[in-house]
Design an enzyme around this catalytic site. Sequence first.
Site, PDB file in Angstrom:
ATOM      1  N   LYS A  18       4.419   8.027   9.743  1.00  0.00           N
ATOM      2  CA  LYS A  18       4.178   7.493  10.720  1.00  0.00           C
ATOM      3  C   LYS A  18       5.070   7.697  12.139  1.00  0.00           C
ATOM      4  O   LYS A  18       5.339   8.931  12.621  1.00  0.00           O
ATOM      5  CB  LYS A  18       3.774   6.162  10.597  1.00  0.00           C
ATOM      6  CG  LYS A  18       2.920   5.682   9.313  1.00  0.00           C
ATOM      7  CD  LYS A  18       1.728   5.134   9.601  1.00  0.00           C
ATOM      8  CE  LYS A  18       0.768   4.741   8.369  1.00  0.00           C
ATOM      9  NZ  LYS A  18      -0.341   4.477   8.601  1.00  0.00           N
ATOM     10  N   TYR A  29       0.895  -1.101   0.019  1.00  0.00           N
ATOM     11  CA  TYR A  29       0.111   0.153   0.050  1.00  0.00           C
ATOM     12  C   TYR A  29       0.839   1.306   0.138  1.00  0.00           C
ATOM     13  O   TYR A  29       1.884   1.365   0.657  1.00  0.00           O
ATOM     14  CB  TYR A  29      -0.854   0.066   1.119  1.00  0.00           C
ATOM     15  CG  TYR A  29      -1.842   1.343   1.312  1.00  0.00           C
ATOM     16  CD1 TYR A  29      -2.637   1.464   0.554  1.00  0.00           C
ATOM     17  CD2 TYR A  29      -1.406   2.268   2.109  1.00  0.00           C
ATOM     18  CE1 TYR A  29      -3.779   2.797   0.615  1.00  0.00           C
ATOM     19  CE2 TYR A  29      -2.231   3.498   2.303  1.00  0.00           C
ATOM     20  CZ  TYR A  29      -3.179   3.609   1.451  1.00  0.00           C
ATOM     21  OH  TYR A  29      -3.985   4.730   1.546  1.00  0.00           O
ATOM     22  N   ASP A  43       9.260   1.601   0.573  1.00  0.00           N
ATOM     23  CA  ASP A  43       8.214   2.334   1.287  1.00  0.00           C
ATOM     24  C   ASP A  43       8.280   1.877   2.618  1.00  0.00           C
ATOM     25  O   ASP A  43       7.553   0.948   3.053  1.00  0.00           O
ATOM     26  CB  ASP A  43       7.039   2.103   0.484  1.00  0.00           C
ATOM     27  CG  ASP A  43       5.599   2.817   1.310  1.00  0.00           C
ATOM     28  OD1 ASP A  43       5.992   3.417   2.672  1.00  0.00           O
ATOM     29  OD2 ASP A  43       4.650   2.818   0.936  1.00  0.00           O
TER      30      ASP A  43
HETATM   31  N1  PMP Z   1       2.958   3.657   2.760  1.00  0.00           N
HETATM   32  C1  PMP Z   1       2.502   2.835   3.583  1.00  0.00           C
HETATM   33  C2  PMP Z   1       3.478   1.362   3.756  1.00  0.00           C
HETATM   34  C3  PMP Z   1       1.468   3.009   4.377  1.00  0.00           C
HETATM   35  O1  PMP Z   1       1.194   2.187   5.446  1.00  0.00           O
HETATM   36  C4  PMP Z   1       0.745   4.145   4.335  1.00  0.00           C
HETATM   37  C5  PMP Z   1      -0.424   4.383   5.301  1.00  0.00           C
HETATM   38  N2  PMP Z   1      -1.120   3.468   5.989  1.00  0.00           N
HETATM   39  C6  PMP Z   1       1.006   5.036   3.378  1.00  0.00           C
HETATM   40  C7  PMP Z   1       2.157   4.682   2.446  1.00  0.00           C
HETATM   41  C8  PMP Z   1       0.378   6.295   3.253  1.00  0.00           C
HETATM   42  O2  PMP Z   1       0.613   7.294   4.284  1.00  0.00           O
HETATM   43  P1  PMP Z   1      -0.472   8.317   4.858  1.00  0.00           P
HETATM   44  O3  PMP Z   1      -1.755   7.519   5.257  1.00  0.00           O
HETATM   45  O4  PMP Z   1       0.163   9.079   5.947  1.00  0.00           O
HETATM   46  O5  PMP Z   1      -0.655   9.147   3.499  1.00  0.00           O
END
Ligand code: PMP
Length: 428
Positions: free
Chosen positions: A255, A145, A227
């Site tokens: 995060k 994701y 990521d």
């Molecule tokens: N990459 C990963 C691996 C994530 O878990 C998330 C959010 N769950 C995102 C990108 C996107 O981050 P945000 O919700 O802060 O835009």
Amino acid sequence: MRKFRNSNDHLIVAESTIPLGSQTFSKSRTQYPVGISPLFATRAKGPHIWDLDSNKYIDLVNSLASVTLGYGDKRLLLDIKKQLKKGITLSLPTKLESEVSELIKFLVPSAEMIRFSKNGSDATSAAVRLARSYTGRDHVLVCGYHGWQDWFIGSTTRNSGVPVAVSKLTHTFKYNEISSLKSKLELLDNKVAAVILEPMNQEYPNTGFLESVKQLTHKAGAILIFDEVITGFRFSKGGAQEVFGVKPDLSTFGKGIANGFPLSAVVGKKEIMLEMEKVFLSGTFGGELLSLTAAKNVLLRHINEDVCKDLFNKGSLLSKLTDSAIQENNLSNVINLSGHPTWRFINWNAVNTFSIQEIKTFFMQEIFQEGVLVLSTHNISQAHSEKIINKIHDSYYRVFKKLKNAIDTGSLRKELRASPIVPLFNVR
Ligand code: PMP
């Protein structure tokens, strides 16, 4: 018995002005069955969160894994109070931006240069744009994701509003199946700008998998992006890239970088990062000072104290106790855990006539009554003390016992006090 009356009432109020009643999909009623769940929070402290009906929970969601030190950390708040007096967003860049960049460079193996943003989606989108600009190519291969922006979400079932022309540029490949990457790279010969993946989520990488991803990506002339929005400052102070010993060209963080303050970062090789002189990444709040202050505090903590080891030990203990509660209740065919101890996934299987959604909803109904807020993963924070973890185990034990009984007697469906959750969108 815990009641959710105020939550339920407020949902109507919230939905009158806010689509879905929430800013975040994963915090909305799409994930929490209405009637058996807390839907709105009022405050949080340490390992706990309180809902609108004054029910208190041990929080295993931890603001979608953004909280690693625990809520309301005293030392962090002291720094925030000091910064608050000096300003939040100023008219010029500040030294704090370089200070935090230097800390990231010190901690993260692949970080030579850094740019900040607010959401994880900002960082992943910036990394992909950098790769496109640097390679002069358009196509992207994804695995995991990567946020809400067009370039990624267009490749999922939740692609409404994304131009087809954009969706067509993004292709998925399967984790731990190197052949799936290889075949896509061959199919898109000389067209792939970037391969972006979560270096790990549910499964550990097979031996040599990440190394092969890197080798194939480079052979194809593409940029490798990790990521690390969740794995960063959670798996290890240098991220999953440090744990698995594979350095990507670019990586993205969010995060846990600032314990719940809104900050994200794209980091990587100087040569590619300098492409930023051409690529446009800019935001009014990129240098916002409270989040950078929080990040400085968090990163110094990673340098001076072994935060991730503590998270690992706590997560391992919780995994062990959860496994024993599963086994003691003969539920190994229904529930199992996977992933890293600090971000451990709870996986469900359908059994007898009951669907995964019915079983998961039953579990939620009962575990919320026990005062434990948990969705699909254990997102460990340092505030999960041994005492708290033992409490979670006791709650799991009681809930699993009920679950086993409801499955064996066939009463599970009848015992549900809400409609089962609907699988709307599998983010992973
Ligand atoms: N990459 C990963 C691996 C994530 O878990 C998330 C959010 N769950 C995102 C990108 C996107 O981050 P945000 O919700 O802060 O835009």
